[in-house]
Motif scaffolding. Structure first.
Motif, PDB file in Angstrom:
ATOM      1  N   MET A   1       0.839  -1.202   0.000  1.00 27.74           N
ATOM      2  CA  MET A   1       0.000   0.000   0.000  1.00 27.74           C
ATOM      3  C   MET A   1       0.872   1.248   0.000  1.00 27.74           C
ATOM      4  SD  MET A   1      -3.326  -0.511  -0.031  1.00 27.74           S
ATOM      5  CE  MET A   1      -4.069   0.836   0.856  1.00 27.74           C
ATOM      6  N   ALA A   2       1.781   1.365  -0.944  1.00 30.53           N
ATOM      7  CA  ALA A   2       2.617   2.560  -1.049  1.00 30.53           C
ATOM      8  C   ALA A   2       1.745   3.751  -1.413  1.00 30.53           C
ATOM      9  CB  ALA A   2       3.697   2.348  -2.096  1.00 30.53           C
ATOM     10  N   GLY A   3       2.075   4.921  -0.856  1.00 32.29           N
ATOM     11  CA  GLY A   3       1.278   6.105  -1.125  1.00 32.29           C
ATOM     12  C   GLY A   3       2.141   7.327  -1.365  1.00 32.29           C
ATOM     13  N   ILE A   4       1.571   8.329  -2.050  1.00 27.43           N
ATOM     14  CA  ILE A   4       2.288   9.565  -2.343  1.00 27.43           C
ATOM     15  C   ILE A   4       1.262  10.672  -2.567  1.00 27.43           C
ATOM     16  CG2 ILE A   4       2.392   9.333  -4.865  1.00 27.43           C
ATOM     17  CD1 ILE A   4       5.351  10.197  -4.686  1.00 27.43           C
ATOM     18  N   ILE A   5       1.663  11.908  -2.280  1.00 24.09           N
ATOM     19  CA  ILE A   5       0.796  13.069  -2.513  1.00 24.09           C
ATOM     20  C   ILE A   5       1.217  13.718  -3.828  1.00 24.09           C
ATOM     21  CG2 ILE A   5      -0.153  15.164  -1.485  1.00 24.09           C
ATOM     22  CD1 ILE A   5       1.132  14.283   1.167  1.00 24.09           C
ATOM     23  N   GLY A   6       0.250  14.247  -4.549  1.00 22.73           N
ATOM     24  CA  GLY A   6       0.567  14.881  -5.825  1.00 22.73           C
ATOM     25  C   GLY A   6      -0.365  16.031  -6.141  1.00 22.73           C
ATOM     26  N   LYS A   7      -0.192  16.591  -7.324  1.00 23.13           N
ATOM     27  CA  LYS A   7      -0.996  17.710  -7.788  1.00 23.13           C
ATOM     28  C   LYS A   7      -1.521  17.393  -9.182  1.00 23.13           C
ATOM     29  CE  LYS A   7       1.096  21.557  -9.015  1.00 23.13           C
ATOM     30  NZ  LYS A   7       1.824  22.845  -8.916  1.00 23.13           N
ATOM     31  N   LYS A   8      -2.823  17.587  -9.386  1.00 18.42           N
ATOM     32  CA  LYS A   8      -3.427  17.336 -10.689  1.00 18.42           C
ATOM     33  C   LYS A   8      -3.022  18.443 -11.661  1.00 18.42           C
ATOM     34  CE  LYS A   8      -7.918  16.820 -12.958  1.00 18.42           C
ATOM     35  NZ  LYS A   8      -9.371  16.672 -12.776  1.00 18.42           N
ATOM     36  N   LEU A   9      -2.425  18.050 -12.777  1.00 17.25           N
ATOM     37  CA  LEU A   9      -1.957  19.020 -13.768  1.00 17.25           C
ATOM     38  C   LEU A   9      -2.961  19.238 -14.896  1.00 17.25           C
ATOM     39  CD1 LEU A   9       1.772  17.912 -14.112  1.00 17.25           C
ATOM     40  CD2 LEU A   9       0.828  19.720 -12.661  1.00 17.25           C
ATOM     41  N   GLY A  10      -3.787  18.246 -15.168  1.00 19.86           N
ATOM     42  CA  GLY A  10      -4.753  18.360 -16.260  1.00 19.86           C
ATOM     43  C   GLY A  10      -4.848  17.050 -17.021  1.00 19.86           C
ATOM     44  N   MET A  11      -5.615  17.075 -18.120  1.00 15.73           N
ATOM     45  CA  MET A  11      -5.830  15.860 -18.905  1.00 15.73           C
ATOM     46  C   MET A  11      -5.190  15.966 -20.282  1.00 15.73           C
ATOM     47  SD  MET A  11      -9.579  14.358 -17.971  1.00 15.73           S
ATOM     48  CE  MET A  11      -9.108  12.766 -18.668  1.00 15.73           C
ATOM     49  N   GLY A  44       0.134   3.112  18.738  1.00 15.52           N
ATOM     50  CA  GLY A  44      -0.902   2.084  18.664  1.00 15.52           C
ATOM     51  C   GLY A  44      -1.134   1.535  17.268  1.00 15.52           C
ATOM     52  N   TYR A  45      -0.467   2.100  16.276  1.00 15.90           N
ATOM     53  CA  TYR A  45      -0.569   1.596  14.902  1.00 15.90           C
ATOM     54  C   TYR A  45       0.656   2.064  14.135  1.00 15.90           C
ATOM     55  CZ  TYR A  45      -2.103   6.322  13.592  1.00 15.90           C
ATOM     56  OH  TYR A  45      -2.186   7.674  13.389  1.00 15.90           O
ATOM     57  N   GLU A  46       0.883   1.445  12.981  1.00 16.95           N
ATOM     58  CA  GLU A  46       2.041   1.801  12.166  1.00 16.95           C
ATOM     59  C   GLU A  46       1.598   2.566  10.924  1.00 16.95           C
ATOM     60  OE1 GLU A  46       4.402  -1.598  11.280  1.00 16.95           O
ATOM     61  OE2 GLU A  46       5.113  -1.824  13.333  1.00 16.95           O
ATOM     62  N   ALA A  47       2.250   3.712  10.693  1.00 22.88           N
ATOM     63  CA  ALA A  47       1.931   4.533   9.521  1.00 22.88           C
ATOM     64  C   ALA A  47       3.056   5.527   9.287  1.00 22.88           C
ATOM     65  CB  ALA A  47       0.607   5.264   9.715  1.00 22.88           C
ATOM     66  N   LEU A  48       3.030   6.123   8.114  1.00 25.16           N
ATOM     67  CA  LEU A  48       3.962   7.192   7.775  1.00 25.16           C
ATOM     68  C   LEU A  48       3.177   8.478   7.539  1.00 25.16           C
ATOM     69  CD1 LEU A  48       6.275   5.451   5.140  1.00 25.16           C
ATOM     70  CD2 LEU A  48       6.843   5.931   7.512  1.00 25.16           C
ATOM     71  N   PRO A  83      -0.094   4.017   4.826  1.00 27.20           N
ATOM     72  CA  PRO A  83       0.421   2.819   5.490  1.00 27.20           C
ATOM     73  C   PRO A  83       1.942   2.709   5.384  1.00 27.20           C
ATOM     74  CG  PRO A  83      -1.480   2.294   4.126  1.00 27.20           C
ATOM     75  CD  PRO A  83      -1.110   3.703   3.814  1.00 27.20           C
ATOM     76  N   MET A  84       2.544   2.067   6.363  1.00 32.28           N
ATOM     77  CA  MET A  84       3.996   1.879   6.376  1.00 32.28           C
ATOM     78  C   MET A  84       4.425   1.018   5.186  1.00 32.28           C
ATOM     79  SD  MET A  84       6.736   2.453   8.376  1.00 32.28           S
ATOM     80  CE  MET A  84       6.214   2.564  10.076  1.00 32.28           C
ATOM     81  N   PHE A  85       5.484   1.453   4.498  1.00 29.64           N
ATOM     82  CA  PHE A  85       6.019   0.649   3.394  1.00 29.64           C
ATOM     83  C   PHE A  85       7.510   0.956   3.224  1.00 29.64           C
ATOM     84  CE2 PHE A  85       4.846   4.630   1.422  1.00 29.64           C
ATOM     85  CZ  PHE A  85       5.786   4.845   0.427  1.00 29.64           C
ATOM     86  N   ASN A  86       8.242  -0.031   2.727  1.00 30.28           N
ATOM     87  CA  ASN A  86       9.664   0.111   2.357  1.00 30.28           C
ATOM     88  C   ASN A  86      10.590   0.483   3.521  1.00 30.28           C
ATOM     89  OD1 ASN A  86       8.715  -0.406  -0.150  1.00 30.28           O
ATOM     90  ND2 ASN A  86       9.378   1.487  -1.105  1.00 30.28           N
ATOM     91  N   ASP A  87      10.145   0.322   4.777  1.00 37.94           N
ATOM     92  CA  ASP A  87      11.000   0.609   5.948  1.00 37.94           C
ATOM     93  C   ASP A  87      11.633   1.996   5.858  1.00 37.94           C
ATOM     94  OD1 ASP A  87      10.476  -1.875   7.084  1.00 37.94           O
ATOM     95  OD2 ASP A  87      12.059  -2.829   5.928  1.00 37.94           O
ATOM     96  N   GLY A  91      12.592  11.851   7.585  1.00 42.24           N
ATOM     97  CA  GLY A  91      13.386  12.681   6.689  1.00 42.24           C
ATOM     98  C   GLY A  91      13.647  12.074   5.328  1.00 42.24           C
ATOM     99  N   ASP A  92      13.286  10.796   5.121  1.00 39.18           N
ATOM    100  CA  ASP A  92      13.484  10.175   3.805  1.00 39.18           C
ATOM    101  C   ASP A  92      12.550  10.802   2.762  1.00 39.18           C
ATOM    102  OD1 ASP A  92      15.362   8.564   4.892  1.00 39.18           O
ATOM    103  OD2 ASP A  92      14.177   6.726   4.858  1.00 39.18           O
ATOM    104  N   THR A  93      12.966  10.748   1.507  1.00 40.86           N
ATOM    105  CA  THR A  93      12.188  11.327   0.414  1.00 40.86           C
ATOM    106  C   THR A  93      11.539  10.215  -0.411  1.00 40.86           C
ATOM    107  OG1 THR A  93      13.685  13.228   0.284  1.00 40.86           O
ATOM    108  CG2 THR A  93      12.272  12.825  -1.613  1.00 40.86           C
ATOM    109  N   ILE A  94      10.262  10.401  -0.709  1.00 35.22           N
ATOM    110  CA  ILE A  94       9.517   9.454  -1.548  1.00 35.22           C
ATOM    111  C   ILE A  94       9.301  10.114  -2.906  1.00 35.22           C
ATOM    112  CG2 ILE A  94       7.403   8.107  -1.786  1.00 35.22           C
ATOM    113  CD1 ILE A  94       7.071   8.413   1.282  1.00 35.22           C
TER     114      ILE A  94
END
Length: 204
Positions: A1-11, A44-48, A83-87, A91-94
């Protein structure tokens, strides 16, 4: 369940290898910084908690400034828990490299606000067909909203006029068509909620 934030640029549209024209949405995904690591022992739970987009320091409350300094990064505009992924560590960059062409993602965004709308636009009601037999100004009206003395109330969830759009919407199972790692851009098949420039969250 890797996740990332982004910005919609258009279609846009992309031609596949077999010549099909595929409608796509371009998303600037990341880079995001890990601003907090939540563990089961402490939280109480694991997340980033990840941050995206630059924010002026003078517009950031002091407690949040300390929060970002602990992660060794500048203030971020948007924070999201994934969710936590890739250990990953604080400060790490995704980057967009966590995705590959052909992957399937869920995209979450805020839909365009339409304001107060009637039932025809909001729920797709058909309205009254013919304007004959003396009908007067009821073309787009909702019609009956319930019975009279019994139950003597309107049931919850009745589809009526009201605020339309401006809600959190998640589109499931969109396929990644192209990844431009050098520009942090990915193209997903189909449309995603929100206006151009709005923030979206992608989960693998």
């Amino acid at each position: 369940m890797a996740g990332i934030i982004g910005k919609k640029l258009g279609m846009t549209s992309i031609f596949s290898a077999d010549g099909k024209n595929i409608p796509c949405t371009l998303i600037e995904a990341g880079p995001c910084v890990v601003t907090q690591v939540k563990t089961s022992e402490k939280d109480g739970y694991e997340a980033l908690q990840i941050g995206y987009g630059e924010k002026k320091e003078k517009a950031t409350p002091q407690p949040m400034q300390g929060h970002f300094k602990k992660a060794g990064t500048t203030p971020k505009r948007k924070l999201v828990e994934v969710p936590m992924f890739n250990d990953l560590n604080l400060g790490d960059t995704i980057t967009v490299d966590i995705f590959e062409e052909g992957d399937w993602v869920d995209v979450q965004g805020t839909s365009k606000g339409k304001g107060f709308q009637g039932v025809v636009k909001r729920h797709g009601f058909g309205g009254v067909g013919q304007a004959t037999h003396g009908q007067h100004n009821r073309m787009r009206a909702p019609g009956s909203i319930g019975a009279a003395s019994y139950p003597a109330r309107v049931f919850k969830g009745m589809r009526m006029a009201g605020q339309t759009g401006n809600k959190k919407v998640t589109v499931l199972n969109l396929q990644i068509v192209k990844v431009l790692a050098d520009r942090n851009i990915i193209a997903v098949k189909g449309s995603v909620p929100g206006a151009k420039g709005s923030i979206v969250v992608l989960e693998k």
